[in-house]
Design an enzyme around this catalytic site. Structure first.
Site, PDB file in Angstrom:
ATOM      1  N   ASP A 519       0.869  -1.169   0.000  1.00 12.99           N
ATOM      2  CA  ASP A 519       0.000   0.000   0.000  1.00 12.99           C
ATOM      3  C   ASP A 519       0.915   1.231   0.000  1.00 12.99           C
ATOM      4  O   ASP A 519       2.112   1.117   0.286  1.00 12.99           O
ATOM      5  CB  ASP A 519      -0.878  -0.046   1.257  1.00 12.99           C
ATOM      6  CG  ASP A 519      -1.822   1.131   1.341  1.00 12.99           C
ATOM      7  OD1 ASP A 519      -2.384   1.488   0.300  1.00 12.99           O
ATOM      8  OD2 ASP A 519      -1.978   1.698   2.430  1.00 12.99           O
ATOM      9  N   THR A 521       0.085   4.758   1.449  1.00 11.89           N
ATOM     10  CA  THR A 521       0.019   5.543   2.684  1.00 11.89           C
ATOM     11  C   THR A 521       0.332   4.685   3.909  1.00 11.89           C
ATOM     12  O   THR A 521      -0.331   3.689   4.168  1.00 11.89           O
ATOM     13  CB  THR A 521      -1.380   6.172   2.841  1.00 11.89           C
ATOM     14  OG1 THR A 521      -1.690   6.902   1.661  1.00 11.89           O
ATOM     15  CG2 THR A 521      -1.433   7.091   4.053  1.00 11.89           C
ATOM     16  N   ASP A 719      -1.477  -1.126   6.230  1.00 14.04           N
ATOM     17  CA  ASP A 719      -1.616  -0.638   7.609  1.00 14.04           C
ATOM     18  C   ASP A 719      -3.021  -0.165   7.969  1.00 14.04           C
ATOM     19  O   ASP A 719      -3.284   0.189   9.109  1.00 14.04           O
ATOM     20  CB  ASP A 719      -0.622   0.503   7.864  1.00 14.04           C
ATOM     21  CG  ASP A 719      -1.033   1.782   7.144  1.00 14.04           C
ATOM     22  OD1 ASP A 719      -1.665   1.677   6.074  1.00 14.04           O
ATOM     23  OD2 ASP A 719      -0.737   2.872   7.660  1.00 14.04           O
TER      24      ASP A 719
END
Length: 831
Positions: A519, A521, A719
């Site tokens: 991912d 961010t 996350d």
């Protein structure tokens, strides 16, 4: 009436049937049905039966299983809990060979399948700390302070030796008893090799045989009697193991010797000496048993070292903390800390619990948790973790997570759980071990028969000795320990480097990973986005718009939402009431603020809501995106009125980590919910050839499924809540420890530091552990494949060589120890 309860301790269909039968016997129960996969039991009862009744039934059945309400954690009874809180151990035991999966036991003892000593789990807050005076040990107090006699500061009292250490001490005592009685037996027997044996001047051989018999009794019936008990248990339960072979081999030799002394006339001449006495094997029996006991002793010490990582983590927590109450400092025991307490942390002290700094600042050494050696500067509102070490300044912190909720406690629990899990590579060893003992017994029978029929004189003596050597040298334990020992040490090594592994399967699979999905961010970037500017059209002023979006985003957990809220606070914006809040996964958030419909998100959200965006606004947003920034549109009452520019810096470790992974043959693909322009800018900066933009959670999931259909082994690193489905679908889910609880729960590996360098560490660790397991399995296989034929005497026709049962016992003892020793090398692996 029906009730559903959770069952702890089941591992197979046998467990399922046993639990069903036990609970069905409880008075008032009409029907029971156990779901093994969900670890649940559905009980139909005529009248309501308290859960305590079922708990008592399972406890009386042996305590191997426990029952509790859904959502509650497995716990022991009050009596057991009181006992387990008397030391560093948890009072929970498991088999180091994982014969019954993750099944645990409430008492120390032997594994009912393989006979090995059960190992005690370690826990952080398993003891109620007491304090004593170094000068006056009779002074024992529940609180720290000064000695009432001499005034010295009290020091923490270690209440009891752990059961693991008790086992070692008990074995050591028995070993020296065995040595004391075996040594004279060995000397007596070896003296027969001398010409004009001087001992026969003192007593005749028959009487020396009787003396050997008397000396062997403490060895057989005290020091090593546990081996025969384990052998008998294994035969009764048909879980044949190493102790079956030891018990049969040494037991037959001892019984033969006793029978030979009592009834020498029934034996053929082959078994007799020149003066008519029958050969006795008390020295072989006692030396074999003593050497096996030595192996068990060394194993116990090595087992203790394999959990060394947990022990090192346990040492990180101080026994006391300084409580700040009404401006006064008071030293209290760590288990007395409560949420919300203010604690003073002085220079050089270990931080007692998780919390945040409310006064002062300092640099914190977090290397023991993250594996990163450089201290981190912390100030007001920054988080600090239990077990990390304060630098040169003092600060006051607020306790937020205490006891089992702290990061350190969770790390230790994760290491415990992973150490008990089985790696897929172990299945081969398990299949072989199942047939191993019966095959060895068959080989021993064949050995006896061949030597008795075709062997030289005395044929029966050769046949007897070689058959016993075959039984003694075979070592199924070396096979059984090959995988779990490596996993235990490897998982502990990972924990010390900030790589937390949930189970052994993930550790093994990580070595095979050839594709990594990341991912953007919080994974590639810092995950600490900050608002650069809020742009608005003439329809609404900037501060009003900022108030709307700040109020709306306070209900979202997304890092971008947090950035907007923090920016609003920095501008002294007051949040107002929000209704109808809704987070649209991968797109943005909507809600009603002061009776106005507010939306903030990407172009896909606005398309979904049928909100048009002016060409001028689109052009401005694209200009921000091509610089690698994120820009979110804002709408009031279904009209696009502006946008927010947010910048999230790329982590300094990301580029190096991605390059290293690519050089090791791992294809790195970035999947992000961000727009194409921002995604492209970040991908180019990191030299990523493959990336996908504007991905919804289901898009990430589909992408992983497509790659898996191409026979790719896919790891996913993320996350956020939106990453949880993809983390669960991937072959290995990797969560950033800085991310959300949902992401961490869905992942198989958690990186405490939360950067991609942790994935490089995990890959290296996995490679090292799998290589170590293969070395162990190779050694265990080769040892048995070569050892059994040697013991059977295959070299005798060509070289005239035979393997003494005593040498066989020594080899068998050291085979398990060498496997554990090889696993311990992982403690030094460079990752």
């Amino acid at each position: 009436m029906k009730h559903i309860y959770h069952i702890h301790g089941m591992t197979c269909n046998g467990c399922r049937s046993h639990v069903e039968e036990t609970l069905a016997k409880v008075k008032g129960v009409s029907k029971t049905a156990v779901d093994l996969e969900k670890a649940e039991v559905t009980i139909e009862m005529e009248i309501h039966i308290p859960i305590e009744t079922f708990q008592e039934a399972l406890k009386n059945d042996g305590g191997g299983y426990s029952i509790h309400k859904p959502g509650e954690h497995h716990h022991h009874s009050a009596d057991q809990r009181e006992e387990q809180f008397n030391g560093k151990g948890t009072g929970t035991f498991y088999c180091p060979m994982h014969c019954e999966g993750d099944k645990t036991y409430d008492e120390p003892g032997d594994c009912p399948v393989c006979g090995m000593d059960l190992v005690e789990e370690r826990s952080l807050f398993s003891s109620s700390i007491q304090f004593t005076c170094p000068m006056h040990p009779e002074i024992i107090m529940d609180e720290p302070g000064s000695c009432p006699i001499c005034g010295m500061d009290l020091v923490p009292l270690e209440v009891r030796v752990s059961d693991e250490d008790k086992t070692y001490i008990k074995l050591r005592k028995k070993f020296w008893i065995a040595v004391a009685f075996t040594a004279p037996i060995f000397l007596i027997a070896m003296s027969e090799m001398l010409n004009n044996n001087p001992l026969y001047v003192i007593l005749e051989q028959k009487k020396w045989n009787w003396l050997q018999f008397v000396l062997s009794i403490p060895v057989v019936f005290h020091a090593t009697w546990m081996f025969f008990k384990r052998a008998w248990t294994s035969i009764k339960s048909m879980n044949l193991n190493m102790f079956t072979l030891i018990g049969i081999g040494s037991g037959i030799a001892w019984i033969f010797s006793v029978f030979a002394m009592l009834f020498p006339e029934v034996f053929p001449q082959d078994f007799k000496t020149a003066d008519g006495n029958v050969f006795v094997y008390f020295e072989a029996t006692t030396v074999i048993l003593t050497l096996v006991l030595l192996g068990q002793l060394l194993e116990a010490r090595a087992h203790s070292q394999t959990s060394g990582a947990i022990k090192e983590l346990l040492k990180l927590v101080p026994s006391t903390a300084t409580l700040v109450i009404d401006g006064e400092d008071k030293v209290i025991a760590i288990d007395k800390i409560q949420q919300g307490n203010l604690l003073r942390v002085k220079p050089g002290e270990k931080i007692p619990v998780d919390g945040s700094i409310v006064e002062g600042h300092s640099s914190i050494d977090e290397s023991m948790i993250t594996g990163e050696p450089i201290p981190v500067d912390k100030g007001i509102a920054d988080k600090v973790s239990s077990g990390t070490i304060n630098g040169t300044k003092s600060f006051i912190m607020k306790a937020e997570k205490v006891g089992s909720e702290t990061l350190l406690s969770q790390i230790i629990q994760m290491v415990n759980n992973a150490s008990r899990s089985k790696a897929p590579i172990q299945k081969l060893a398990d299949r072989i071990s199942k047939y191993f003992v019966p095959i060895v017994i068959a080989v021993a029978v064949i050995t006896f028969t061949v030597w008795a029929v075709f062997g030289p004189e005395p044929a029966y003596v050769f046949a007897f000795v070689n058959a016993i050597a075959v039984l003694i040298i075979a070592c199924p334990c070396a096979l059984g320990l090959a995988t779990p020992m490596s996993v235990m040490v490897g998982v502990g090594r990972g924990a010390q480097s900030g790589v937390l592994i949930k189970n052994a399967e993930a550790l093994e699979k990580m070595n095979k990973v050839d594709t990594l999905i990341v991912d953007k961010t919080g994974t590639i970037t810092e995950g600490k986005p900050s608002v650069e500017k809020v742009i608005t059209t003439a329809v609404i002023d900037e501060m009003t718009l900022l108030q709307y979006i700040t109020s709306l985003n306070q209900y979202s957990e997304h890092p971008l939402a947090e950035a907007i809220v923090n920016y609003g606070k920095s501008k002294n914006v007051t949040s107002v009431k929000v209704t109808d809040f809704e987070a649209v996964a991968g797109k943005g958030v909507i809600g009603t603020v002061e009776n106005k419909k507010i939306a903030i998100g990407n172009a896909q959200l606005f398309e979904q809501l049928s909100i048009s965006i002016s060409e001028g606004l689109v052009t401005k947003v694209i200009a921000e995106q091509v610089q690698g920034k994120t820009a979110s549109y804002v709408a009031v009452e279904n009209e696009a009125v502006g946008y927010v520019t947010i910048y999230d810096a790329i982590k300094t470790t990301s580029q190096k980590a991605i390059k290293e992974l690519q050089s090791n043959g791992v294809e790195v693909i970035m999947l992000t919910g961000d727009n194409k322009n921002t995604a492209k800018a970040v991908a180019e900066q990191l030299n990523l050839k493959q990336y996908r933009a504007e991905c919804l959670p289901e898009d990430k999931l589909k992408e992983i499924e497509i790659l898996q259909k191409q026979d790719k082994i896919v790891a996913m690193a993320g996350d956020g809540i939106n990453d949880a489905p993809a983390l669960a679908q991937s072959d290995v889910g990797i969560a950033m420890g800085t991310g959300t609880d949902v992401a961490i729960e869905s992942a198989a590996i958690t990186l405490v530091k939360g950067n991609l360098q942790g994935i490089v560490k995990a890959k290296k660790l996995s490679h090292g552990v799998v290589k170590n397991i293969k070395q162990n399995l190779f050694f265990a296989f080769i040892y048995n494949v070569l050892g059994v034929p040697l013991a059977a005497g295959v070299l005798y026709p060509v070289f005239g060589l035979l393997l003494s049962p005593m040498i066989a016992a020594l080899a068998m003892s050291f085979s398990s120890v060498s496997v554990i020793g090889n696993a311990l090398r992982l403690r030094k692996i460079k990752i």
